[in-house]
Design an enzyme around this catalytic site. Sequence first.
Site, PDB file in Angstrom:
ATOM      1  N   LYS A 196       5.540   0.463  13.239  1.00  0.00           N
ATOM      2  CA  LYS A 196       4.667   1.564  13.628  1.00  0.00           C
ATOM      3  C   LYS A 196       3.217   1.242  13.278  1.00  0.00           C
ATOM      4  O   LYS A 196       2.876   1.082  12.108  1.00  0.00           O
ATOM      5  CB  LYS A 196       5.068   2.850  12.901  1.00  0.00           C
ATOM      6  CG  LYS A 196       4.296   4.057  13.417  1.00  0.00           C
ATOM      7  CD  LYS A 196       4.403   5.259  12.514  1.00  0.00           C
ATOM      8  CE  LYS A 196       3.400   5.229  11.389  1.00  0.00           C
ATOM      9  NZ  LYS A 196       1.990   5.315  11.828  1.00  0.00           N
ATOM     10  N   GLY A 248      -0.932  -0.049   3.353  1.00  0.00           N
ATOM     11  CA  GLY A 248      -1.714   1.177   3.484  1.00  0.00           C
ATOM     12  C   GLY A 248      -2.170   1.658   2.126  1.00  0.00           C
ATOM     13  O   GLY A 248      -2.338   0.862   1.200  1.00  0.00           O
ATOM     14  N   SER A 249      -2.318   2.972   2.005  1.00  0.00           N
ATOM     15  CA  SER A 249      -2.898   3.520   0.778  1.00  0.00           C
ATOM     16  C   SER A 249      -1.901   3.494  -0.371  1.00  0.00           C
ATOM     17  O   SER A 249      -0.689   3.540  -0.171  1.00  0.00           O
ATOM     18  CB  SER A 249      -3.360   4.958   1.023  1.00  0.00           C
ATOM     19  OG  SER A 249      -2.259   5.754   1.383  1.00  0.00           O
ATOM     20  N   THR A 250      -2.419   3.458  -1.591  1.00  0.00           N
ATOM     21  CA  THR A 250      -1.572   3.478  -2.778  1.00  0.00           C
ATOM     22  C   THR A 250      -0.791   4.796  -2.845  1.00  0.00           C
ATOM     23  O   THR A 250       0.385   4.806  -3.237  1.00  0.00           O
ATOM     24  CB  THR A 250      -2.436   3.262  -4.035  1.00  0.00           C
ATOM     25  OG1 THR A 250      -2.973   1.936  -3.964  1.00  0.00           O
ATOM     26  CG2 THR A 250      -1.631   3.391  -5.313  1.00  0.00           C
ATOM     27  N   GLY A 253       2.089   4.459  -0.597  1.00  0.00           N
ATOM     28  CA  GLY A 253       2.949   3.439  -1.208  1.00  0.00           C
ATOM     29  C   GLY A 253       3.843   4.040  -2.290  1.00  0.00           C
ATOM     30  O   GLY A 253       5.029   3.707  -2.393  1.00  0.00           O
ATOM     31  N   GLU A 270       1.865  -3.484   0.278  1.00  0.00           N
ATOM     32  CA  GLU A 270       0.498  -4.020   0.151  1.00  0.00           C
ATOM     33  C   GLU A 270      -0.421  -2.812   0.126  1.00  0.00           C
ATOM     34  O   GLU A 270      -0.616  -2.158   1.148  1.00  0.00           O
ATOM     35  CB  GLU A 270       0.141  -4.889   1.360  1.00  0.00           C
ATOM     36  CG  GLU A 270       1.026  -6.089   1.556  1.00  0.00           C
ATOM     37  CD  GLU A 270       0.686  -7.221   0.612  1.00  0.00           C
ATOM     38  OE1 GLU A 270      -0.342  -7.135  -0.087  1.00  0.00           O
ATOM     39  OE2 GLU A 270       1.475  -8.179   0.562  1.00  0.00           O
ATOM     40  N   CYS A 304      -8.672  -3.989   2.143  1.00  0.00           N
ATOM     41  CA  CYS A 304      -8.031  -3.741   0.847  1.00  0.00           C
ATOM     42  C   CYS A 304      -8.532  -4.712  -0.213  1.00  0.00           C
ATOM     43  O   CYS A 304      -8.612  -4.376  -1.385  1.00  0.00           O
ATOM     44  CB  CYS A 304      -6.518  -3.798   0.975  1.00  0.00           C
ATOM     45  SG  CYS A 304      -5.939  -5.229   1.875  1.00  0.00           S
ATOM     46  N   GLU A 401     -10.857   3.371  -4.781  1.00  0.00           N
ATOM     47  CA  GLU A 401     -11.052   2.662  -3.512  1.00  0.00           C
ATOM     48  C   GLU A 401     -11.750   3.594  -2.513  1.00  0.00           C
ATOM     49  O   GLU A 401     -11.221   4.641  -2.162  1.00  0.00           O
ATOM     50  CB  GLU A 401      -9.693   2.223  -2.941  1.00  0.00           C
ATOM     51  CG  GLU A 401      -9.830   1.387  -1.683  1.00  0.00           C
ATOM     52  CD  GLU A 401      -8.495   0.920  -1.105  1.00  0.00           C
ATOM     53  OE1 GLU A 401      -7.598   1.756  -0.916  1.00  0.00           O
ATOM     54  OE2 GLU A 401      -8.363  -0.283  -0.843  1.00  0.00           O
TER      55      GLU A 401
END
Length: 492
Positions: A196, A248-250, A253, A270, A304, A401
Site C-alpha cells: 500500500k 513511516g512514522s514512529t 510503527g 523503518e 527519515c 522529527e
Amino acid sequence: MAKKKTIAGLKFNGGWDYAAAPESKDHIRLQKQYDLFIDGKFVAPKSGKYFDTINPATEVKLAAVAEAGTEDVDIAVKAARKSYEQVWSKLPARERGKYIFRIARIMQERARELAVIESMDGGKPIRESRDIDVPLAAAHFFYYAGWADKLDYAMPGARAGSLGVAGQIIPWNFPLLMAAWKIAPALAAGNTVVIKPAETTPLTALKLAEIIQEADLPPGVVNIITGAGATGAAIVNHPGVDKVAFTGSTDVGKIIQRALAGTDKKYTLELGGKAANIIFEDAAIDQAVEGIINGIFFNQGHVCCAGSRLFVQESVADKVIRKLKDRMETLVVGDPLDKNTDIGAINSKPQLEKIRQFLKIGVNEGGTLYQSSCAVPSKGYWCRPTLFTDVSQSSRVVQEEIFGPVLAVQTFRTIEEVIEKANNIPYGLSGGVWTDKGSRIFKITGQLRAGVVWANTYNKFDPTSPFGGYKESGMGREGGLHGLHPYVKINA
Ligand code: NAI
Ligand code: MG
C-alpha cells in the site's frame, strides 16, 4: 520559478535570475480514476470509495484513487496467497530473477514518465526524482534480481526458503523508491506481495502496477492497493500475511508493533530519525556546507535520515553558520518540475501545518529562527529553508522529527561532548561526520548509535548497502544482503 534576491554577504550585482526550465508533462498519461491492482487486474473497490490525490505545488487534483476496505484487503491477500502457493513459490529461482530484471528494465524505459509523475504527485524537485528516486528504484530491482537464484550463497550453510505473503506499507517521501525497497527483496526471496502506497502519493505505485502487467508477472504476485491508515491497519492485521514491512512514522510503527505482538508474523520497521551532522574545525568547510545543505534540504527535509541536527565545533561555528546562510540564500524554492528548483513543495497541507507548528514551538522555546528571503509561489504548500540557532538539547526542535526543511544548530567543544549530545535522542537512524582526520571518523562512526553514518558526505544510497535504525528509528535492515534476511525462512 524565477529567482530574485540579493545575496547576503556575497555580491552578485543584485543577484541572478534563472530562466524557467520546466520539464514537460505532455507525455504523461494519467487516468481520471484508478482502481485497485489485484490478481493482475485493475478492479473496482468493494468499498465503493475513492479519494483524490493532488499536486501539492498547485493544489490541483491529479486523479481519484480507490480506497481499499477490509474486504478488498482480504481479496488481495487471498490472491497473493494463491499465487504464492500455486505459481511463484514453484517457479525455479532463476525464472523469478528474470521477471524482476524485466521490471527493472521497463522502469528504466519509462523513467522520464515516472520521474515527472513522482514530482507532480508528491512535490519533490524533478532533479531529484529524475536523478535519484527513479534510477535508484530501478537499481534495487536489478540488484535483488541478481540474488534470486543465489540465495543459498547469500546464506551459506543454510537452505533459504520463502515466507509466503508480505504485507508492505510505505510512506510519501520516496514513493516509488520505497516500493522498490519493499517489493524487490520480497520477490527475490520467493514471496508474494500486498503493498500500500501512502494516500498523498499513490500514482507512481499505480504506474508500477502497469509496469508489472507489462512485465507479464503471474497474476497475484504483486498486488498494489491504495488507501489510508485504515487500509494499512487491515493489511497488518490480516491473518493471511506472514511478514509485515513498514516505513513511516514512529507513532504508527509503535501501533504496528503492538498489533503484531504475540503473532508469528515477521516484521521490519523503518521509522523516524533526527540525525546529527557533525562538523569538526579541521573539515573542508565549503564541502561541509554543501553536505549540510544536502543533508537537511534534500527532498524538502522529508527524509527519515535527514541531517536535521547540526553540530559545529565552536571555533568554526560563526564561519560555518555565515557560509550556510549565504548558501541558503541561493536555494531556489518553487515549481518541482523546474530543473532549477532545489526545494519543491511540502508534501501535504497537514505536513505544512506540522512544520509551521514546529517553527512556532522553536521560537517560543527561545530559539532564533533564520529563513532565506526567497519568494515562494502563492498557491501550493511551501516552506523556506530554515535554521534555528540558540537551541539546546532539551528543545523540541532538537528532539523531535519535524520532517521539513528545518535545521537545528548547536555547537560543541570536544569529541566526547558531541558524541554524548548526538546519542542523547530517542532516534538512531543516521548521522554524518566531517573532518580531515581518519581516526576521528572511526571514533565517531564506532560510537554513534545510528544505523548509517556518512563521513565527509551525506545522503548517499546504494542498493548493496543496508539501511535501518536503532531505538525508536525501528528494527531490521533493508538493502544489501541484510535486506534479504527478513524475507527468508532458513531451512524451511
Ligand atoms: P504515517 O506513518 O501515518 O504514514 C506512513 C504510511 O503508514 C502511510 O502509507 C499510511 O497510510 C500508513 N498508515 C497510517 N496509519 C496506519 C496504521 N495504523 N496501520 C498501518 N498503516 C498505517 O505518516 P504521516 O501521518 O503521513 O506523517 C506523519 C509524520 O510521520 C511526519 O510528519 C513525519 O514526521 C513522520 N514520517 C516519517 C517517515 C519516515 O520515513 N521516517 C515517513 C512518513 C512520515
Ligand atoms: Mg499527491
